[in-house]
Design a protein around this motif. Structure first.
Motif, PDB file in Angstrom:
ATOM      1  N   UNK A 221       0.798  -1.230   0.000  1.00 49.05           N
ATOM      2  CA  UNK A 221       0.000   0.000   0.000  1.00 49.05           C
ATOM      3  C   UNK A 221       0.831   1.279   0.000  1.00 49.05           C
ATOM      4  N   UNK A 222       2.066   1.268   0.479  1.00 50.54           N
ATOM      5  CA  UNK A 222       2.857   2.487   0.569  1.00 50.54           C
ATOM      6  C   UNK A 222       3.247   3.046  -0.781  1.00 50.54           C
ATOM      7  N   UNK A 223       3.486   2.209  -1.746  1.00 51.27           N
ATOM      8  CA  UNK A 223       3.936   2.644  -3.063  1.00 51.27           C
ATOM      9  C   UNK A 223       2.758   3.083  -3.924  1.00 51.27           C
ATOM     10  N   UNK A 224       1.572   2.613  -3.616  1.00 54.18           N
ATOM     11  CA  UNK A 224       0.416   2.827  -4.479  1.00 54.18           C
ATOM     12  C   UNK A 224      -0.332   4.124  -4.173  1.00 54.18           C
ATOM     13  N   UNK A 225       0.371   5.222  -4.007  1.00 55.67           N
ATOM     14  CA  UNK A 225      -0.281   6.498  -3.741  1.00 55.67           C
ATOM     15  C   UNK A 225      -0.072   7.432  -4.928  1.00 55.67           C
ATOM     16  N   UNK A 226      -1.122   8.126  -5.337  1.00 52.42           N
ATOM     17  CA  UNK A 226      -1.023   9.104  -6.414  1.00 52.42           C
ATOM     18  C   UNK A 226      -0.998   8.473  -7.785  1.00 52.42           C
TER      19      UNK A 226
ATOM     20  N   UNK B 203      -0.706   4.523  -9.503  1.00 54.95           N
ATOM     21  CA  UNK B 203      -1.613   4.003 -10.524  1.00 54.95           C
ATOM     22  C   UNK B 203      -0.831   3.404 -11.688  1.00 54.95           C
ATOM     23  N   UNK B 204       0.223   4.091 -12.116  1.00 58.72           N
ATOM     24  CA  UNK B 204       1.043   3.595 -13.222  1.00 58.72           C
ATOM     25  C   UNK B 204       1.727   2.288 -12.823  1.00 58.72           C
ATOM     26  N   UNK B 205       2.236   2.222 -11.612  1.00 57.30           N
ATOM     27  CA  UNK B 205       2.876   0.995 -11.130  1.00 57.30           C
ATOM     28  C   UNK B 205       1.863  -0.135 -11.067  1.00 57.30           C
ATOM     29  N   UNK B 206       0.646   0.153 -10.604  1.00 57.16           N
ATOM     30  CA  UNK B 206      -0.390  -0.870 -10.527  1.00 57.16           C
ATOM     31  C   UNK B 206      -0.751  -1.400 -11.911  1.00 57.16           C
ATOM     32  N   UNK B 207      -0.899  -0.511 -12.880  1.00 59.35           N
ATOM     33  CA  UNK B 207      -1.212  -0.937 -14.248  1.00 59.35           C
ATOM     34  C   UNK B 207      -0.074  -1.785 -14.806  1.00 59.35           C
ATOM     35  N   UNK B 208       1.163  -1.382 -14.550  1.00 57.03           N
ATOM     36  CA  UNK B 208       2.308  -2.153 -15.026  1.00 57.03           C
ATOM     37  C   UNK B 208       2.341  -3.546 -14.398  1.00 57.03           C
ATOM     38  N   UNK B 209       2.096  -3.626 -13.093  1.00 56.78           N
ATOM     39  CA  UNK B 209       2.092  -4.925 -12.421  1.00 56.78           C
ATOM     40  C   UNK B 209       0.951  -5.809 -12.910  1.00 56.78           C
ATOM     41  N   UNK B 210      -0.194  -5.225 -13.158  1.00 59.02           N
ATOM     42  CA  UNK B 210      -1.310  -6.011 -13.699  1.00 59.02           C
ATOM     43  C   UNK B 210      -0.990  -6.523 -15.102  1.00 59.02           C
ATOM     44  N   UNK B 211      -0.334  -5.700 -15.901  1.00 58.77           N
ATOM     45  CA  UNK B 211       0.068  -6.131 -17.242  1.00 58.77           C
ATOM     46  C   UNK B 211       1.075  -7.285 -17.156  1.00 58.77           C
TER      47      UNK B 211
END
Length: 78
Positions: A25-30, A34-42
């Motif tokens: 949760x600490x990295x997923x702010x702002x 969101x970009x990191x989350x999309x990259x990880x999902x990809x």
């Protein structure tokens, strides 16, 4: 029945990857989060696709291993 099993396996693997991607949760702010989350999902989608193709290849190898092979016999022509 087989299609339902493959669908269940692929959805469960995808949801497992999503859970792991959202576990930090600490990295997923702002917007950066969101970009990191999309990259990880990809990346998770690519891993799941590769895993499914590998499972399909292993299944085919095992089926070929246990398949009854026809043996040919030699015929003499006179």
């Amino acid at each position: 029945m087989k299609r339902g099993t493959w669908l269940f396996v692929s959805v469960s693997l995808f949801l497992g990857a999503v859970t792991i991607a959202a576990a930090v949760p600490g990295v997923m702010e702002g917007f950066g989060g969101f970009v990191i989350t999309v990259f990880l999902l990809y990346c998770a989608l690519i891993v799941v696709a590769q895993l499914l193709s590998a499972m399909f290849a292993v299944r085919r190898m095992v089926e070929d291993l246990f398949e009854k092979k026809q043996t040919s016999s030699r015929i003499e022509l006179r």
